[in-house]
Design an enzyme around this catalytic site. Structure first.
Site, short mmCIF file in Angstrom:
data_model
loop_
_atom_site.label_atom_id
_atom_site.label_comp_id
_atom_site.label_asym_id
_atom_site.label_seq_id
_atom_site.Cartn_x
_atom_site.Cartn_y
_atom_site.Cartn_z
N CYS A 7 -40.22 -52.86 16.14
CA CYS A 7 -41.55 -53.10 16.71
C CYS A 7 -41.43 -53.38 18.21
CB CYS A 7 -42.24 -54.28 16.02
SG CYS A 7 -42.83 -53.93 14.35
N ASP A 30 -30.53 -42.81 17.81
CA ASP A 30 -29.79 -43.97 17.29
C ASP A 30 -28.75 -44.39 18.34
OD1 ASP A 30 -29.23 -45.11 14.13
OD2 ASP A 30 -27.73 -45.54 15.69
N ASN A 87 -32.31 -45.90 4.31
CA ASN A 87 -31.63 -46.97 3.60
C ASN A 87 -32.62 -48.08 3.27
OD1 ASN A 87 -29.07 -45.72 3.85
ND2 ASN A 87 -28.87 -46.49 5.94
N HIS A 98 -37.26 -52.52 9.35
CA HIS A 98 -38.49 -51.77 9.70
C HIS A 98 -38.21 -50.36 9.18
CE1 HIS A 98 -41.90 -50.81 12.72
NE2 HIS A 98 -41.59 -49.65 12.14
N HIS A 100 -37.31 -46.83 8.44
CA HIS A 100 -36.87 -45.78 9.36
C HIS A 100 -36.19 -44.67 8.57
CE1 HIS A 100 -33.80 -48.96 9.12
NE2 HIS A 100 -32.88 -48.00 9.23
P1 AMP Z 1 -29.93 -48.91 8.87
O1 AMP Z 1 -28.52 -49.40 8.81
O2 AMP Z 1 -30.25 -47.81 7.91
O3 AMP Z 1 -30.91 -50.07 8.78
O4 AMP Z 1 -30.12 -48.24 10.30
C1 AMP Z 1 -30.42 -48.96 11.45
C2 AMP Z 1 -29.98 -48.10 12.60
O5 AMP Z 1 -30.55 -48.62 13.78
C3 AMP Z 1 -28.47 -48.06 12.81
O6 AMP Z 1 -28.01 -46.72 12.66
C4 AMP Z 1 -28.29 -48.59 14.23
O7 AMP Z 1 -27.27 -47.92 14.94
C5 AMP Z 1 -29.66 -48.36 14.82
N1 AMP Z 1 -30.02 -49.22 15.94
C6 AMP Z 1 -29.91 -50.58 15.99
N2 AMP Z 1 -30.38 -51.03 17.17
C7 AMP Z 1 -30.80 -49.95 17.87
C8 AMP Z 1 -31.38 -49.76 19.15
N3 AMP Z 1 -31.64 -50.78 19.97
N4 AMP Z 1 -31.67 -48.50 19.55
C9 AMP Z 1 -31.40 -47.43 18.74
N5 AMP Z 1 -30.87 -47.56 17.51
C10 AMP Z 1 -30.56 -48.79 17.08
#
Ligand code: AMP
Length: 114
Positions: A7, A30, A87, A98, A100
Site C-alpha cells: 500500500c 520485484d 503465494n 498484500h 500479489h
Molecule cells: P511473497 O514472498 O510471495 O510474499 O512475495 C513478496 C515479494 O515482494 C518478494 O518476491 C520480494 O522480493 C518482493 N518485495 C519485497 N519488498 C519489495 C519492494 N520494496 N519492491 C519490490 N519488491 C519487493
C-alpha cells in the site's frame, strides 16, 4: 492500509519500478528477481491474499489477472510464455501480506512447481 508495504508503494511513499498501472491495479519489478522478468501485480485495494479475495470486487480481481497478461505482453513474453504465482500464507512462504501475483518469465521454467 497504513502499515502495508505494498500500500505504501501504491501511495508512492516508497519508490518502485513501475511496469503497468490502471485504475484498479499497479505492477512493478520485484526487488529480488527470480527470473529475467519478475513483476508483481497488485490490486490497489488492500486484501491480504487470495484467501481474503471476498474483500475485493470481481472487477478488482479480474483486473489483476488481466494485468498479468498485459505485463507479459509488455515484457515480450507473450510468445515464449510466462508463469503466474500467488503465494498465500505460511506454507506457501508469503512474505508480504498484500495480495500479489508474481509474473515470471524470460527463461524456461522447471516443470515442478513446488
Ligand atoms: P511473497 O514472498 O510471495 O510474499 O512475495 C513478496 C515479494 O515482494 C518478494 O518476491 C520480494 O522480493 C518482493 N518485495 C519485497 N519488498 C519489495 C519492494 N520494496 N519492491 C519490490 N519488491 C519487493
Amino acid at each position: 492500509m497504513e502499515n502495508c508495504l505494498f500500500c505504501t508503494i501504491i501511495r508512492g511513499e516508497i519508490p518502485s519500478a513501475k511496469v503497468y498501472e490502471d485504475d484498479l491495479v499497479y505492477a512493478f519489478r520485484d526487488i529480488n528477481p527470480q527470473a529475467p522478468t519478475h513483476v508483481l501485480v497488485i490490486p490497489k485495494v488492500h486484501a491480504a491474499s487470495l484467501g481474503a479475495a471476498e474483500q475485493l470486487t470481481d472487477a478488482q480481481l479480474a483486473a489483476c489477472l488481466r494485468a498479468c497478461g498485459k505485463v507479459a505482453e509488455l515484457e515480450g513474453l507473450a510468445e515464449t510464455g510466462f508463469r503466474v504465482v500467488s503465494n498465500c500464507g505460511k506454507d506457501a512462504c508469503q512474505s508480504v501480506e498484500h495480495l500479489h501475483f508474481h509474473v515470471l518469465g524470460g527463461r524456461a521454467m522447471k516443470e515442478q512447481m513446488a
